[in-house]
Design a protein around this motif. Structure first.
Motif, PDB file in Angstrom:
ATOM      1  N   ASP A   1      38.403  84.690  15.563  1.00 36.57           N
ATOM      2  CA  ASP A   1      39.560  84.141  14.865  1.00 36.57           C
ATOM      3  C   ASP A   1      39.129  83.667  13.484  1.00 36.57           C
ATOM      4  N   LEU A   2      40.021  83.785  12.532  1.00 34.38           N
ATOM      5  CA  LEU A   2      39.870  83.154  11.225  1.00 34.38           C
ATOM      6  C   LEU A   2      40.581  81.810  11.348  1.00 34.38           C
ATOM      7  N   VAL A   3      39.866  80.706  11.155  1.00 30.55           N
ATOM      8  CA  VAL A   3      40.460  79.383  11.356  1.00 30.55           C
ATOM      9  C   VAL A   3      40.366  78.602  10.052  1.00 30.55           C
ATOM     10  N   LEU A   4      41.512  78.201   9.518  1.00 35.43           N
ATOM     11  CA  LEU A   4      41.531  77.389   8.301  1.00 35.43           C
ATOM     12  C   LEU A   4      41.102  75.971   8.654  1.00 35.43           C
ATOM     13  N   THR A   5      40.105  75.454   7.938  1.00 34.79           N
ATOM     14  CA  THR A   5      39.602  74.096   8.136  1.00 34.79           C
ATOM     15  C   THR A   5      39.513  73.430   6.766  1.00 34.79           C
TER      16      THR A   5
ATOM     17  N   HIS B   1      48.876  83.402  12.950  1.00 32.67           N
ATOM     18  CA  HIS B   1      49.321  84.639  12.319  1.00 32.67           C
ATOM     19  C   HIS B   1      48.303  85.737  12.667  1.00 32.67           C
ATOM     20  N   HIS B   2      48.677  86.961  12.452  1.00 38.88           N
ATOM     21  CA  HIS B   2      47.783  88.088  12.736  1.00 38.88           C
ATOM     22  C   HIS B   2      47.655  88.966  11.504  1.00 38.88           C
ATOM     23  N   VAL B   3      46.462  89.476  11.290  1.00 38.24           N
ATOM     24  CA  VAL B   3      46.255  90.453  10.229  1.00 38.24           C
ATOM     25  C   VAL B   3      46.782  91.783  10.761  1.00 38.24           C
ATOM     26  N   VAL B   4      47.769  92.339  10.070  1.00 40.18           N
ATOM     27  CA  VAL B   4      48.413  93.564  10.549  1.00 40.18           C
ATOM     28  C   VAL B   4      48.222  94.749   9.611  1.00 40.18           C
ATOM     29  N   GLY B   5      47.616  94.518   8.472  1.00 40.25           N
ATOM     30  CA  GLY B   5      47.379  95.607   7.540  1.00 40.25           C
ATOM     31  C   GLY B   5      46.366  95.201   6.490  1.00 40.25           C
ATOM     32  N   MET B   6      45.777  96.201   5.854  1.00 43.27           N
ATOM     33  CA  MET B   6      44.859  95.963   4.754  1.00 43.27           C
ATOM     34  C   MET B   6      45.114  97.041   3.700  1.00 43.27           C
ATOM     35  N   LEU B   7      45.270  96.592   2.473  1.00 43.34           N
ATOM     36  CA  LEU B   7      45.472  97.492   1.343  1.00 43.34           C
ATOM     37  C   LEU B   7      44.302  97.315   0.382  1.00 43.34           C
ATOM     38  N   TYR B   8      44.011  98.353  -0.396  1.00 47.03           N
ATOM     39  CA  TYR B   8      42.924  98.237  -1.360  1.00 47.03           C
ATOM     40  C   TYR B   8      43.158  99.173  -2.541  1.00 47.03           C
ATOM     41  N   ARG B   9      42.502  98.851  -3.650  1.00 51.45           N
ATOM     42  CA  ARG B   9      42.559  99.660  -4.863  1.00 51.45           C
ATOM     43  C   ARG B   9      41.462 100.712  -4.822  1.00 51.45           C
TER      44      ARG B   9
ATOM     45  N   VAL C   1      41.737  93.976  -2.827  1.00 53.11           N
ATOM     46  CA  VAL C   1      41.826  94.043  -1.368  1.00 53.11           C
ATOM     47  C   VAL C   1      42.864  93.015  -0.945  1.00 53.11           C
ATOM     48  N   VAL C   2      43.798  93.431  -0.124  1.00 49.83           N
ATOM     49  CA  VAL C   2      44.870  92.559   0.356  1.00 49.83           C
ATOM     50  C   VAL C   2      44.999  92.756   1.862  1.00 49.83           C
ATOM     51  N   TRP C   3      44.940  91.645   2.593  1.00 55.22           N
ATOM     52  CA  TRP C   3      45.233  91.715   4.026  1.00 55.22           C
ATOM     53  C   TRP C   3      46.671  91.254   4.208  1.00 55.22           C
ATOM     54  N   ILE C   4      47.436  91.996   4.954  1.00 54.49           N
ATOM     55  CA  ILE C   4      48.828  91.651   5.236  1.00 54.49           C
ATOM     56  C   ILE C   4      48.862  90.899   6.565  1.00 54.49           C
ATOM     57  N   THR C   5      49.568  89.777   6.585  1.00 48.74           N
ATOM     58  CA  THR C   5      49.743  89.049   7.848  1.00 48.74           C
ATOM     59  C   THR C   5      51.147  89.307   8.395  1.00 48.74           C
TER      60      THR C   5
ATOM     61  N   ARG D   1      35.070  94.099   5.882  1.00 46.71           N
ATOM     62  CA  ARG D   1      34.299  95.078   6.654  1.00 46.71           C
ATOM     63  C   ARG D   1      34.181  94.678   8.121  1.00 46.71           C
ATOM     64  N   ARG D   2      34.521  93.417   8.444  1.00 47.38           N
ATOM     65  CA  ARG D   2      34.290  92.917   9.796  1.00 47.38           C
ATOM     66  C   ARG D   2      35.553  92.684  10.610  1.00 47.38           C
ATOM     67  N   ILE D   3      36.643  92.348   9.946  1.00 46.38           N
ATOM     68  CA  ILE D   3      37.853  92.048  10.714  1.00 46.38           C
ATOM     69  C   ILE D   3      38.518  93.334  11.196  1.00 46.38           C
ATOM     70  N   LEU D   4      39.371  93.175  12.178  1.00 48.63           N
ATOM     71  CA  LEU D   4      40.096  94.302  12.773  1.00 48.63           C
ATOM     72  C   LEU D   4      41.588  94.013  12.760  1.00 48.63           C
ATOM     73  N   PRO D   5      42.414  95.048  12.866  1.00 49.27           N
ATOM     74  CA  PRO D   5      43.845  94.787  13.003  1.00 49.27           C
ATOM     75  C   PRO D   5      44.076  93.865  14.201  1.00 49.27           C
ATOM     76  N   GLY D   6      44.946  92.898  14.026  1.00 51.41           N
ATOM     77  CA  GLY D   6      45.242  91.944  15.092  1.00 51.41           C
ATOM     78  C   GLY D   6      44.409  90.680  15.031  1.00 51.41           C
ATOM     79  N   THR D   7      43.393  90.641  14.157  1.00 56.53           N
ATOM     80  CA  THR D   7      42.605  89.419  14.015  1.00 56.53           C
ATOM     81  C   THR D   7      43.554  88.247  13.777  1.00 56.53           C
ATOM     82  N   ARG D   8      43.315  87.165  14.506  1.00 55.42           N
ATOM     83  CA  ARG D   8      44.179  85.985  14.365  1.00 55.42           C
ATOM     84  C   ARG D   8      43.727  85.124  13.189  1.00 55.42           C
ATOM     85  N   LEU D   9      44.710  84.657  12.437  1.00 62.83           N
ATOM     86  CA  LEU D   9      44.519  83.659  11.391  1.00 62.83           C
ATOM     87  C   LEU D   9      45.190  82.394  11.903  1.00 62.83           C
TER      88      LEU D   9
END
Length: 166
Positions: A5-9, A45-53, A106-110, A153-161
């Motif tokens: 999980d990505l956890v905001l602290t 929230h979940h990471v559901v997409g990633m966009l990049y240039r 690089v943009v991750w979509i939640t 490079r490490r996260i996957l679709p569905g990773t929880r934020l």
């Protein structure tokens, strides 16, 4: 919570036992997020997409999609495509995904209010590069470029934020 999980602290985002400094929305953390309030929404929230240039960086993950020159994101509450990726020409209010600056290289979509959007609840909670350390966003979470690329490079679709309630 899991180590994946990505956890905001208060120290930044924790992922697999490491902390990554980040910026959050200028409106702080809010349970009742609204369009234009500049807040980062609390919750899971979940990471559901990633966009990049693709013209600037190599594909950061196999599932990342390139940002095209006509790619936009609708933030028009009264438009049927609210909080969706759209393409130019597009007459309603929107945000450019292909920016002159490197913030969206690089943009991750939640899944915040996406893909089924409730008008006015807030659009486009992305994770992206920061302008400078701790410079607030419009509600997104932003990282140092090298950290964002490393995490991409490490996260996957569905990773929880996880943005804690308190």
């Amino acid at each position: 919570m899991t180590p994946f999980d990505l956890v905001l602290t208060p120290r930044g985002v924790r992922y697999q036992g490491r902390y990554y400094p980040c910026s959050i929305g200028k409106g702080g953390l809010r349970q009742d997020k609204r369009e234009g309030d500049g807040a980062t929404p609390r919750g899971i929230h979940h990471v559901v997409g990633m966009l990049y240039r693709a013209d600037r960086i190599a594909r950061p993950a196999p599932w990342a999609e390139p940002i095209g020159p006509n790619d936009l994101w609708s933030d028009a509450c009264d438009d049927p495509a609210y909080n969706q990726k759209v393409r130019a020409p597009y007459g309603a209010s929107h945000e450019q995904l292909r920016r002159a600056d490197p913030l969206y290289d690089v943009v991750w979509i939640t899944d915040w209010n996406y893909p089924q959007a409730t008008p006015g609840r807030g659009s486009a909670i992305f994770l992206h590069q920061w302008r400078r350390p701790h410079y607030p966003t419009e509600g997104c979470i932003a990282f140092r470029r090298d950290h964002l690329l490393q995490l991409s490079r490490r996260i996957l679709p569905g990773t929880r934020l996880i943005v804690p309630q308190r």
